[in-house]
Design an enzyme around this catalytic site. Structure first.
Site, PDB file in Angstrom:
ATOM      1  N   LYS A  24      24.484  30.569  61.811  1.00  0.00           N
ATOM      2  CA  LYS A  24      23.103  29.947  62.214  1.00  0.00           C
ATOM      3  C   LYS A  24      22.276  30.989  63.050  1.00  0.00           C
ATOM      4  CE  LYS A  24      25.442  28.716  66.702  1.00  0.00           C
ATOM      5  NZ  LYS A  24      25.932  27.734  67.608  1.00  0.00           N
ATOM      6  N   TYR A  56       0.097  49.415  80.482  1.00  0.00           N
ATOM      7  CA  TYR A  56      -0.910  48.639  81.040  1.00  0.00           C
ATOM      8  C   TYR A  56      -0.531  48.356  82.319  1.00  0.00           C
ATOM      9  CZ  TYR A  56      -2.409  47.032  76.244  1.00  0.00           C
ATOM     10  OH  TYR A  56      -2.922  46.760  75.151  1.00  0.00           O
TER      11      TYR A  56
END
Length: 866
Positions: free
Chosen positions: A537, A760
């Site tokens: 999965k 940033y």
């Protein structure tokens, strides 16, 4: 050098049970999935750690095999055909099917079942395989180089092949075939056209080298080094050295580094023991970094950016070589090769030329995404029949496309005449499911008739890689799996560049060999009869869907499990035929489940009623489904109060219960063992009631990965393996290997002054003159933002470089001030074998599952197998 079945039966001292025709034997087969030439194959039914190859004789028979060596059931205590820790490429893979009958009645049943087959019974099929290989080796008097040691065996073998290929027709071990199984298969390749053999031998416990020595019988030996690798089977390094030295008891010359004092001392003692037994000891050719009695001594090593100059004193004169490598392991391996070349009389000038031209050794097959929905297997490093068989086996495992294409260049330095060589290549292709063949080179073109005999396959030929590139746009590669294989001199890398889908330099490498190692490590903790369900999965925990599932299917796991229906649909479209359980099915997905033969896990009365209504509407009966019971996880599952409802519903003919299961909440935690045992007790009680209500057998499974490790007594009929497949440990000492390695590259390096900021918000400020590297990975690729500002680190040139500033969407900045040799284009490892994902998860206050499954789909996946 041909053999008849009767001759082989005599050689291995077997009991012939059936001999309808004394057929010719040319090929040895151990794996019923990998039989290429069934008409001339002899199948050895070896016993693996969990299962018995005897259960596969029928499969091999149906593929056309008519010669078999099987175990005599009267024999006791037959050892497992286990290659040991150093058996990298050739571990017995068909060790996961039920064992055949072990009585005389069962033996007679095999004979009756395999009519028209030659069958010989022996005490131990593995010993018979080794005995046959030893007999075959004794028919040749050519020089043979035998290589052992803790590391470097395959590299030394391949470099000697590169350096000596112009003087000898060489037969050598394929890849890393160095185990109890791999060595006999390697030596079986010997034929009169070869003038030199190079074989490697690896062992993992005492006594194993005694079985390999008669098979290799080296005339020249190389002991690469001694270390802790694969040492767990020995009492200590001394015992490990003594066992490995048994390979050289008939050797005339041994090459080694005498700087290892323990190795040097044990070699002296070994020679003394040989003399005491009346055996003439070998001549030693040693090398040393210091002065002393050595062929090459007083070594000086000067490392540059991309090459190393090695200067040594040979006799009284200086001697010098340069190699295109700078790592210590390559330097050691190259000096061993240097000594062998000197021993074989190679001129100094030729040695310098050959050592400078050494090429990296490709230790793996790589599977990558290609253009136009293609998959590309890149093996453009070597061209010989042994490695071709391995590459074609890997191609056969790929089920994501119906169309398979093989692109081969000329095969050089094979030791065969060209007509026989290209005929053998054509025969190998004819045995496979190949839609199109493209041959590149003058040799391929000259012998194209051998390939064109197969009119069911498209066959194209080009004189050169340049001619292939000119016509590339007309070849229309789309929706197919393509194998690229050839000699380096033909430049197949250019073809790979055309075929491979171009993405940015960040890649998640998935080691399929490590995945299968982890699979077997867990299987050994289970009973042979216990089935195994593999969890694939969440894109196989980030590793890829059908690529992982295809490897598991080929290695015969019993079930796959996914979370949602669309994951199962993708696997079916990729050619996966194993049963697939869908653990969290939506009731609106029932039509899809039926269309793609997916099996829902039903966990509540509402879902069960909806499934029955759907099946009734569609007129479907005996639809496979699974029942999930609630025993303490309190997530999904039928409760104890739902059992009366289930007992009534189980009588329906609309569905058939395939399995009953539950989830352990804390199987990894010793403090929770009482709770785990209470869960198991409740599960047994509830499932017993359901089993009694059913008139057919049903599987039960409770254990997850941690449960397999810590509570194997609760394994029932099947167990589920998830994160353990990918090498993530749960506090147990089980020997697991990391499967996934996330790598990126440095795009630019900037030199900053103290006080300048990075990224940033100016979140990163350097406090000293610094070198800041920008790497090509960001949070859009799955690198968590919380790893910014020094919390995370990446591995660059063997050293950890901390992040600086905030993580950007597509880029991250790292501080490489303390790694002065690092520069633009260098690789940066985000996680992998040298930087475990568990450590990265700890830095991020996360768990390994989260890091692995968070790797973005835009990151290229590269699958490889050693």
């Amino acid at each position: 050098m041909r053999y008849s079945f009767g001759q082989i039966a005599s050689i291995i001292k077997g009991n012939i049970l059936n001999l309808p025709g004394d057929r010719e034997v040319r090929d040895l087969a151990l794996d019923s999935r990998k039989i290429v030439f069934p008409e001339t194959a002899l199948f050895f039914a070896l016993r693996g750690p969990r299962r018995d190859g005897q259960a596969f004789v029928r499969d091999a028979y149906e593929k056309g095999v008519r010669n078999f060596v099987i175990a005599d059931p009267a024999a006791q205590d037959i050892p497992d055909a286990k290659g040991g820790a150093e058996a990298n490429a050739d571990d017995l893979e068909n060790d996961n099917v039920a064992m055949a009958g072990d009585s005389r009645h069962g033996l007679q049943a095999i004979v009756e079942d395999l009519e028209n087959a030659n069958i010989v019974a022996v005490n131990d099929p593995l010993a018979a395989l080794q005995q046959l290989a030893a007999f075959h080796r004794n028919r040749f008097s050519i020089p043979v180089i035998g290589i052992t040691g803790s590391n470097g065996k395959t590299i030394v073998k391949e470099w000697l092949n590169q350096a000596l290929g112009d003087r000898f027709a060489i037969v050598r071990s394929p890849k890393s075939y160095n185990s109890q199984i791999g060595v006999p298969l390697s030596v079986w390749q010997l034929n009169p056209s070869f003038t030199l053999g190079i074989f490697e031998a690896g062992i993992s416990r005492p006594g194993e080298m005694d079985r390999l020595q008669p098979i290799i019988r080296p005339t020249i030996g190389v002991f690469t080094n001694i270390g802790e690798a694969h040492a767990e089977g020995f009492a200590g390094l001394r015992e490990k050295i003594r066992e490995k030295l048994e390979l050289f008891k008939e050797t005339k010359t041994l090459v080694y580094c005498k700087d290892s004092l323990l190795l040097h001392e044990e070699i002296i003692l070994f020679c003394e023991r040989l003399s005491a037994r009346g055996i003439r000891p070998f001549e030693t050719i040693a090398w040393s970094r210091s002065a002393g009695d050595a062929l090459l001594q007083s070594l000086q090593i000067e490392k540059g950016n991309d090459r190393t100059v090695i200067t040594a004193v040979q006799g009284s004169a200086p001697s010098r070589i340069a190699i295109p490598f700078t790592d210590d392991a390559s330097i050691e391996n190259a000096i061993h090769c240097w000594c062998v070349l000197l021993h074989l009389g190679e001129p100094e000038a030729s040695i310098r030329q050959k050592m400078a031209a050494l090429q990296p050794v490709a230790m793996r097959l790589e599977l990558k995404d290609g253009i136009n929905d293609c998959s590309v297997i890149n093996d453009s490093y070597s061209a010989d029949l042994s490695s071709l068989a391995i590459a074609l086996d890997f191609l056969d495992q790929q089920t994501q496309h119906d169309k398979h294409t093989v692109i081969l260049t000329d095969f050089l330095e094979s030791g065969r005449n060209e007509e026989a060589l290209y005929g053998a290549i054509a025969d190998a292709l004819d045995q496979r499911r190949i839609s199109r063949f493209i041959g590149i080179g003058a040799g391929m073109t000259a012998h194209k008739r051998a390939f064109e005999k197969n009119r069911n396959r498209e066959n194209l030929f080009f004189d050169s890689i340049h001619a292939f590139k000119e016509q590339f746009h007309r070849l229309h590669f789309a929706h197919e799996t393509i194998l690229l294989k050839g000699a380096r001199v033909f430049g197949l890398e250019e073809a790979n560049e055309l075929l491979e889908r171009q993405t940015h330099q960040t890649a998640l490498e998935i080691d399929l060999g490590a995945l299968l190692h982890n699979l077997r490590a867990h299987q050994r903790l289970l009973h042979p009869s216990t089935k195994l369900m593999a969890m694939v999965k969440a894109f196989s925990y980030g590793s890829g869907s059908y690529e992982i599932a295809a490897a598991l299917q080929f290695n015969k796991v019993d079930y796959l499990a996914v979370a949602y229906a669309d994951e199962g649909v993708d696997l079916r479209k990729g050619g996966i035929s194993l049963p697939i359980m869908v653990m969290n099915p939506d009731i609106h997905a029932f039509p899809v489940l039926a269309q793609y033969h997916l099996e829902p896990a039903v966990y509540s009365p509402r879902v069960l009623r909806a499934l029955e209504d759907f099946l009734d509407k569609e007129g479907l009966n005996r639809f496979p489904a699974h029942l999930e019971l609630e025993t303490g996880m309190n997530r999904l599952g039928f409760t104890e109060e739902d059992i009366p409802f289930l007992l009534e519903a189980a009588r329906s003919d609309r569905f058939r219960i395939q399995s009953i299961f539950s989830h352990l909440a804390a199987s990894e935690d010793p403090a929770m063992d009482d709770f785990t045992n209470r869960q198991a007790s409740l599960f047994r009680e509830l499932s017993d009631q359901l089993k009694k209500a059913l008139d057919y057998p049903v599987l039960r499974h409770l254990l997850n990965t941690s449960g397999i490790l810590r509570h194997s007594h609760l394994q029932f009929d099947m167990a589920r393996i998830g994160i353990g497949l990918y090498g993530i440990r749960s506090g147990n000492e089980l020997d697991l290997q990391q499967v996934s390695t996330l790598k990126t590259a440095i795009a630019q390096v900037k030199s900053l002054k103290a006080g300048e900021s990075v990224g940033y918000g100016r979140a990163g400020v350097v406090s000293r003159p610094s070198r800041i590297a920008t790497v090509r990975i960001g949070y859009a690729d799955g690198y968590p933002r919380r790893l910014g500002n020094g919390r995370g680190r990446m591995l660059v040139r063997g050293a950890l470089a901390p992040t600086i500033g905030n993580i950007c969407m597509d880029m991250t900045m790292i501080d490489i001030t303390d790694i002065p040799e690092a520069g633009e284009g260098d690789e940066a490892t985000v996680f992998g074998k040298s930087l475990p994902v568990e450590q990265v998860a700890a830095w991020a206050d996360a768990i390994p599952y989260e890091i692995l499954t968070g790797v973005s789909q835009r990151v290229k996946r590269v699958y490889f197998q050693d």
